[in-house]
Write a protein that holds these residues in place. Structure first.
Motif, PDB file in Angstrom:
ATOM      1  N   ASP A 163       0.826  -1.212   0.000  1.00  0.00           N
ATOM      2  CA  ASP A 163       0.000   0.000   0.000  1.00  0.00           C
ATOM      3  C   ASP A 163       0.859   1.260   0.000  1.00  0.00           C
ATOM      4  O   ASP A 163       0.546   2.235  -0.687  1.00  0.00           O
ATOM      5  CB  ASP A 163      -0.930  -0.004   1.206  1.00  0.00           C
ATOM      6  CG  ASP A 163      -1.945  -1.137   1.154  1.00  0.00           C
ATOM      7  OD1 ASP A 163      -2.163  -1.695   0.046  1.00  0.00           O
ATOM      8  OD2 ASP A 163      -2.509  -1.470   2.216  1.00  0.00           O
ATOM      9  N   ARG A 164       1.946   1.251   0.752  1.00  0.00           N
ATOM     10  CA  ARG A 164       2.849   2.408   0.769  1.00  0.00           C
ATOM     11  C   ARG A 164       3.499   2.604  -0.603  1.00  0.00           C
ATOM     12  O   ARG A 164       3.670   3.733  -1.058  1.00  0.00           O
ATOM     13  CB  ARG A 164       3.935   2.239   1.835  1.00  0.00           C
ATOM     14  CG  ARG A 164       3.462   2.148   3.265  1.00  0.00           C
ATOM     15  CD  ARG A 164       3.081   3.470   3.899  1.00  0.00           C
ATOM     16  NE  ARG A 164       4.103   4.461   3.898  1.00  0.00           N
ATOM     17  CZ  ARG A 164       4.899   4.754   4.919  1.00  0.00           C
ATOM     18  NH1 ARG A 164       4.788   4.091   6.037  1.00  0.00           N
ATOM     19  NH2 ARG A 164       5.783   5.714   4.820  1.00  0.00           N
ATOM     20  N   ALA A 165       3.866   1.498  -1.259  1.00  0.00           N
ATOM     21  CA  ALA A 165       4.461   1.588  -2.594  1.00  0.00           C
ATOM     22  C   ALA A 165       3.447   2.143  -3.584  1.00  0.00           C
ATOM     23  O   ALA A 165       3.779   3.004  -4.417  1.00  0.00           O
ATOM     24  CB  ALA A 165       4.956   0.219  -3.058  1.00  0.00           C
ATOM     25  N   ARG A 166       2.210   1.679  -3.515  1.00  0.00           N
ATOM     26  CA  ARG A 166       1.166   2.163  -4.413  1.00  0.00           C
ATOM     27  C   ARG A 166       0.920   3.664  -4.190  1.00  0.00           C
ATOM     28  O   ARG A 166       0.830   4.435  -5.157  1.00  0.00           O
ATOM     29  CB  ARG A 166      -0.128   1.380  -4.172  1.00  0.00           C
ATOM     30  CG  ARG A 166      -1.211   1.736  -5.164  1.00  0.00           C
ATOM     31  CD  ARG A 166      -2.538   1.047  -4.895  1.00  0.00           C
ATOM     32  NE  ARG A 166      -2.406  -0.376  -4.693  1.00  0.00           N
ATOM     33  CZ  ARG A 166      -2.933  -1.035  -3.657  1.00  0.00           C
ATOM     34  NH1 ARG A 166      -3.605  -0.401  -2.732  1.00  0.00           N
ATOM     35  NH2 ARG A 166      -2.785  -2.342  -3.554  1.00  0.00           N
ATOM     36  N   ASP A 167       0.830   4.077  -2.919  1.00  0.00           N
ATOM     37  CA  ASP A 167       0.622   5.494  -2.620  1.00  0.00           C
ATOM     38  C   ASP A 167       1.789   6.338  -3.131  1.00  0.00           C
ATOM     39  O   ASP A 167       1.578   7.426  -3.683  1.00  0.00           O
ATOM     40  CB  ASP A 167       0.455   5.697  -1.111  1.00  0.00           C
ATOM     41  CG  ASP A 167      -0.811   5.055  -0.578  1.00  0.00           C
ATOM     42  OD1 ASP A 167      -1.720   4.736  -1.392  1.00  0.00           O
ATOM     43  OD2 ASP A 167      -0.894   4.855   0.654  1.00  0.00           O
ATOM     44  N   ALA A 168       3.008   5.855  -2.947  1.00  0.00           N
ATOM     45  CA  ALA A 168       4.182   6.608  -3.411  1.00  0.00           C
ATOM     46  C   ALA A 168       4.194   6.708  -4.923  1.00  0.00           C
ATOM     47  O   ALA A 168       4.531   7.754  -5.484  1.00  0.00           O
ATOM     48  CB  ALA A 168       5.462   5.936  -2.917  1.00  0.00           C
TER      49      ALA A 168
ATOM     50  N   TRP B 131       9.659   0.998  -1.145  1.00  0.00           N
ATOM     51  CA  TRP B 131       8.579   0.183  -0.588  1.00  0.00           C
ATOM     52  C   TRP B 131       8.318  -1.069  -1.418  1.00  0.00           C
ATOM     53  O   TRP B 131       7.961  -2.114  -0.875  1.00  0.00           O
ATOM     54  CB  TRP B 131       7.310   1.010  -0.422  1.00  0.00           C
ATOM     55  CG  TRP B 131       7.438   1.950   0.723  1.00  0.00           C
ATOM     56  CD1 TRP B 131       7.563   3.294   0.675  1.00  0.00           C
ATOM     57  CD2 TRP B 131       7.511   1.591   2.111  1.00  0.00           C
ATOM     58  NE1 TRP B 131       7.703   3.794   1.945  1.00  0.00           N
ATOM     59  CE2 TRP B 131       7.668   2.779   2.841  1.00  0.00           C
ATOM     60  CE3 TRP B 131       7.460   0.392   2.791  1.00  0.00           C
ATOM     61  CZ2 TRP B 131       7.765   2.785   4.232  1.00  0.00           C
ATOM     62  CZ3 TRP B 131       7.550   0.399   4.180  1.00  0.00           C
ATOM     63  CH2 TRP B 131       7.705   1.587   4.884  1.00  0.00           C
ATOM     64  N   LEU B 132       8.501  -0.977  -2.724  1.00  0.00           N
ATOM     65  CA  LEU B 132       8.350  -2.161  -3.562  1.00  0.00           C
ATOM     66  C   LEU B 132       9.423  -3.197  -3.214  1.00  0.00           C
ATOM     67  O   LEU B 132       9.142  -4.395  -3.151  1.00  0.00           O
ATOM     68  CB  LEU B 132       8.430  -1.794  -5.042  1.00  0.00           C
ATOM     69  CG  LEU B 132       8.228  -2.939  -6.016  1.00  0.00           C
ATOM     70  CD1 LEU B 132       6.806  -3.470  -5.916  1.00  0.00           C
ATOM     71  CD2 LEU B 132       8.533  -2.500  -7.428  1.00  0.00           C
TER      72      LEU B 132
ATOM     73  N   GLN C 285       2.994  -8.794  -8.564  1.00  0.00           N
ATOM     74  CA  GLN C 285       1.644  -8.396  -8.964  1.00  0.00           C
ATOM     75  C   GLN C 285       1.510  -6.882  -8.960  1.00  0.00           C
ATOM     76  O   GLN C 285       0.964  -6.298  -9.901  1.00  0.00           O
ATOM     77  CB  GLN C 285       0.603  -8.998  -8.030  1.00  0.00           C
ATOM     78  CG  GLN C 285       0.285 -10.436  -8.289  1.00  0.00           C
ATOM     79  CD  GLN C 285      -0.790 -10.939  -7.350  1.00  0.00           C
ATOM     80  OE1 GLN C 285      -0.911 -10.483  -6.215  1.00  0.00           O
ATOM     81  NE2 GLN C 285      -1.571 -11.884  -7.839  1.00  0.00           N
ATOM     82  N   LEU C 286       1.990  -6.246  -7.912  1.00  0.00           N
ATOM     83  CA  LEU C 286       1.904  -4.793  -7.830  1.00  0.00           C
ATOM     84  C   LEU C 286       2.672  -4.133  -8.955  1.00  0.00           C
ATOM     85  O   LEU C 286       2.160  -3.228  -9.620  1.00  0.00           O
ATOM     86  CB  LEU C 286       2.447  -4.301  -6.477  1.00  0.00           C
ATOM     87  CG  LEU C 286       2.532  -2.788  -6.313  1.00  0.00           C
ATOM     88  CD1 LEU C 286       1.132  -2.185  -6.306  1.00  0.00           C
ATOM     89  CD2 LEU C 286       3.283  -2.426  -5.061  1.00  0.00           C
TER      90      LEU C 286
END
Length: 107
Positions: A62-67, A79-80, A93-94
């Motif tokens: 979630d932190r990687a997606r937000d960043a 974060w990834l 997947q992300l």
């Protein structure tokens, strides 16, 4: 009385020689001699896991997606990578959902 010929054995391959020789020492399978960044990321992932427990991979995702969506590529990569250390499948997947170009992903 008949005489049978028995060829001599190779002394290096005899059972006694095999029992008396030391086994060859090989490095561990996971010893890939990558220090530095790998150790830093592993430490950060373990710290993150200590803080969030079994939800740590989801939190890192979630932190990687937000960043990523806020435009912070450096934080996204950080974060990834933490997510990848904790759950490789989730990180793949992300990365494939957010950034389908494989050249932009470090995974």
């Amino acid at each position: 009385m008949t005489i049978h010929f028995a060829a001599a054995r190779d002394a290096r391959k005899s059972p006694v020689a095999r029992a008396l020789t030391r086994p060859e020492l090989r490095p561990a399978c996971n010893d890939n001699a990558t220090a530095g960044k790998h150790d830093l990321m592993m430490h950060a992932a373990l710290q993150h896991f200590a803080e969030f427990g079994l939800n740590a991979p989801q939190h890192a995702r979630d932190r990687a997606r937000d960043a990523f969506f806020s435009g912070d590529r450096e934080a996204y990569g950080w974060w990834l990578e933490i997510c990848r250390q904790l759950d490789t499948h989730m990180a793949r997947q992300l990365a494939s959902l957010i950034d389908p170009d494989p050249r932009n992903s470090a995974i």
